[in-house]
Write a protein that holds these residues in place. Structure first.
Motif, PDB file in Angstrom:
ATOM      1  N   UNK A 192      -8.268  13.054   7.068  1.00 41.48           N
ATOM      2  CA  UNK A 192      -7.795  14.368   6.600  1.00 41.48           C
ATOM      3  C   UNK A 192      -8.899  15.178   5.900  1.00 41.48           C
ATOM      4  N   UNK A 193      -9.780  14.504   5.139  1.00 35.79           N
ATOM      5  CA  UNK A 193     -10.821  15.275   4.443  1.00 35.79           C
ATOM      6  C   UNK A 193     -11.772  15.902   5.467  1.00 35.79           C
ATOM      7  N   UNK A 200     -12.481  24.434   6.717  1.00 31.48           N
ATOM      8  CA  UNK A 200     -13.176  25.277   5.726  1.00 31.48           C
ATOM      9  C   UNK A 200     -14.433  25.867   6.376  1.00 31.48           C
ATOM     10  N   UNK A 201     -15.167  25.042   7.127  1.00 30.44           N
ATOM     11  CA  UNK A 201     -16.380  25.540   7.811  1.00 30.44           C
ATOM     12  C   UNK A 201     -16.046  26.686   8.757  1.00 30.44           C
ATOM     13  N   UNK A 202     -14.933  26.527   9.487  1.00 32.04           N
ATOM     14  CA  UNK A 202     -14.545  27.602  10.429  1.00 32.04           C
ATOM     15  C   UNK A 202     -14.222  28.884   9.672  1.00 32.04           C
ATOM     16  N   UNK A 351     -18.892  21.950   0.993  1.00 31.47           N
ATOM     17  CA  UNK A 351     -17.726  22.154   1.871  1.00 31.47           C
ATOM     18  C   UNK A 351     -16.749  20.987   1.725  1.00 31.47           C
ATOM     19  N   UNK A 352     -17.300  19.802   1.671  1.00 32.43           N
ATOM     20  CA  UNK A 352     -16.454  18.619   1.484  1.00 32.43           C
ATOM     21  C   UNK A 352     -15.797  18.648   0.085  1.00 32.43           C
ATOM     22  N   UNK A 356     -11.859  18.580  -0.799  1.00 30.23           N
ATOM     23  CA  UNK A 356     -11.211  17.632  -1.717  1.00 30.23           C
ATOM     24  C   UNK A 356     -10.416  18.373  -2.800  1.00 30.23           C
ATOM     25  N   UNK A 357     -10.996  19.475  -3.266  1.00 26.61           N
ATOM     26  CA  UNK A 357     -10.289  20.281  -4.265  1.00 26.61           C
ATOM     27  C   UNK A 357      -8.963  20.815  -3.689  1.00 26.61           C
TER      28      UNK A 357
END
Ligand code: SF4
Length: 447
Positions: A192-193, A200-202, A351-352, A356-357
């Motif tokens: 999932x992460x 998020x990157x997209x 980004x990771x 996670x946040x």
């Protein structure tokens, strides 16, 4: 409710926060036409990626023109000419001549101005055919888009675990053709992460496309650092100042400050650095006032957590509770895990870290799992050391609002503090019933 004149003069930071919120229309016009920045709408406190792409996040109600209290306008004029410190001196002098009785209700007026606008936009959405079984928050937001979406370059959506929210998000395409999506997958998938980091990157690529700017690791981390500092100050206000026996102003004013922070936290009043400075000044000014014992002894007033309010609530609640001898705490963003910091350590991948946040609020917060959400309520109530909880049941909410019976059982078992529920459909609609309910609730503190 009256705000002490001294509170207003002492609270430059609050005035600036209020003014910056209400003056959004002309600030955003300047950003769009003079600075050539892109305006991107956001609801809920997810503005970091927009700031990192050097665009301007907008919680859409801020594009509206508000009736700004003449006092705040006068202050801004004085500020432009003289700076804020001089403004304070000017006001202190003016006060001696008793020119400023008008001050007594400035902040009160700010909250009512915002809420009147909310009701107006709610009505606009209903008139335009939005189904009347949507919650107040979603209906009001739709009205904001109907009213001012033409000014926006894009809108960013985060799929929180509330089906009504996601249904509403899909309708936004009708108002803002350029939609950017951050789909948040369920937390229990093995990867999932990674999936969320890809999403998020997209979204970042889409933002680059809209703005023509590159988003780098540095620009992301810089923004996360600012956001982390703001969150720290926010927590200081909730955990230290709101728990103090002496308040820097009367408790109803303090609740209004919390309400203003709650609303403005969604887009940082479109300027993260300025917002951070205001927050820092707010903490500093409050501590100074408490040290000098300027304000009010509130040691004998029970502290009542009123929640959730982000989807709409009756703003008279904190005044009613004040009249009944209590102080009101609004802490939705803490309960929903939105005040968690984002990892910005040296070797972290931003980004990771952001992925996670994002998992915290959507796993323990909004609509995902009632067990986790009610645990979050209990945990926050314990940490805030509140004396009672008023649960605000929002009409049309099938997600957060229907966890009250589970929450009530847990409160009985784990906290043993008084609790009650009030119902909310639209501002101003149910005040008498709320008064009766809160009156009965407060009886429990006077046994
Ligand atoms: S969780 Fe409830 S109040 Fe929040 S958006 Fe969904 S329906 Fe509305």
């Amino acid at each position: 409710m009256s705000v002490f004149t001294d509170d207003i003069i002492g609270f430059k930071s609050v005035l600036r926060l209020a003014y910056n919120f209400l003056n959004g229309n002309s600030y955003l016009k300047r950003q769009k036409f003079k600075e050539r920045k892109k305006l991107i709408s956001v609801a809920l406190p997810f503005s970091d990626l927009i700031f990192a792409s050097d665009a301007v996040p907008v919680f859409p109600i801020r594009m509206e023109k508000f009736n700004i209290h003449p006092y705040l306008t006068a202050l801004d004029t004085a500020k432009n000419l003289l700076g804020w410190n001089w403004t304070t001196k000017l006001l202190t002098i003016a006060r001696k001549f008793d020119f400023l009785e008008i001050l007594d209700n400035v902040l009160d007026d700010v909250i009512y101005t915002i809420n009147d606008k909310y009701n107006e936009l709610y009505d606009l959405a209903i008139d335009n055919g939005i189904p009347s079984d949507f919650c107040y928050g979603i209906t009001g937001l739709t009205g904001m888009f109907i009213s001012k979406a033409k000014n926006l370059d894009a809108n960013i959506n985060f799929t929180i675990r509330c089906s009504a929210w996601n249904k509403y998000s899909e309708t936004l395409q009708d108002y803002v053709p350029r939609q950017i999506w951050v789909d948040i997958p369920p937390r229990n998938l093995d990867n999932s992460v990674e999936l969320l980091a890809d999403n998020v990157s997209k979204a970042i690529s889409d933002l680059e496309d809209v703005t023509g700017n590159f988003v780098t690791d540095n620009s992301l981390k810089k923004q996360f650092r600012i956001g982390n500092q703001i969150k720290r100050f926010y927590k200081t206000i909730l955990f230290e100042l709101s728990n103090s026996d002496f308040y820097p102003c009367n408790p109803a004013t303090f609740a209004e400050i919390l309400a203003l922070l709650g609303i403005s936290f969604q887009d940082y009043n479109s300027n993260a650095q300025r917002y951070l400075e205001n927050f820092s000044d707010l903490v500093k000014e409050s501590r100074e006032r408490i040290d000098k014992e300027r304000g009010m002894d509130v040691s004998d007033m029970p502290r009542i957590l009123v929640t959730p309010v982000f989807g709409g609530w009756e703003p008279q609640v904190h005044e009613i509770l004040y009249d009944l001898g209590a102080r009101t705490i609004y802490a939705d963003w803490e309960i929903l895990n939105l005040l968690e910091e984002i990892d910005v350590s040296k070797n972290s991948d931003p980004i990771r870290s952001y992925a996670e946040f994002l998992f915290k609020p959507t796993t323990y917060g909004i609509g995902y799992n009632q067990e986790a959400l009610t645990d979050s309520y209990i945990e926050t109530a314990k940490e805030l050391q509140v004396d009672g909880i008023v649960f605000n049941q929002v009409f049309g909410c099938h997600s957060i609002s229907n966890c009250y019976s589970r929450l009530r059982k847990k409160i009985r078992r784990k906290l043993e503090i008084p609790t009650t529920v009030i119902n909310f459909n639209k501002i101003g609609e149910n005040v008498e019933q709320v008064k009766t309910r809160l009156g009965a609730f407060m009886e429990m503190f006077h046994l």
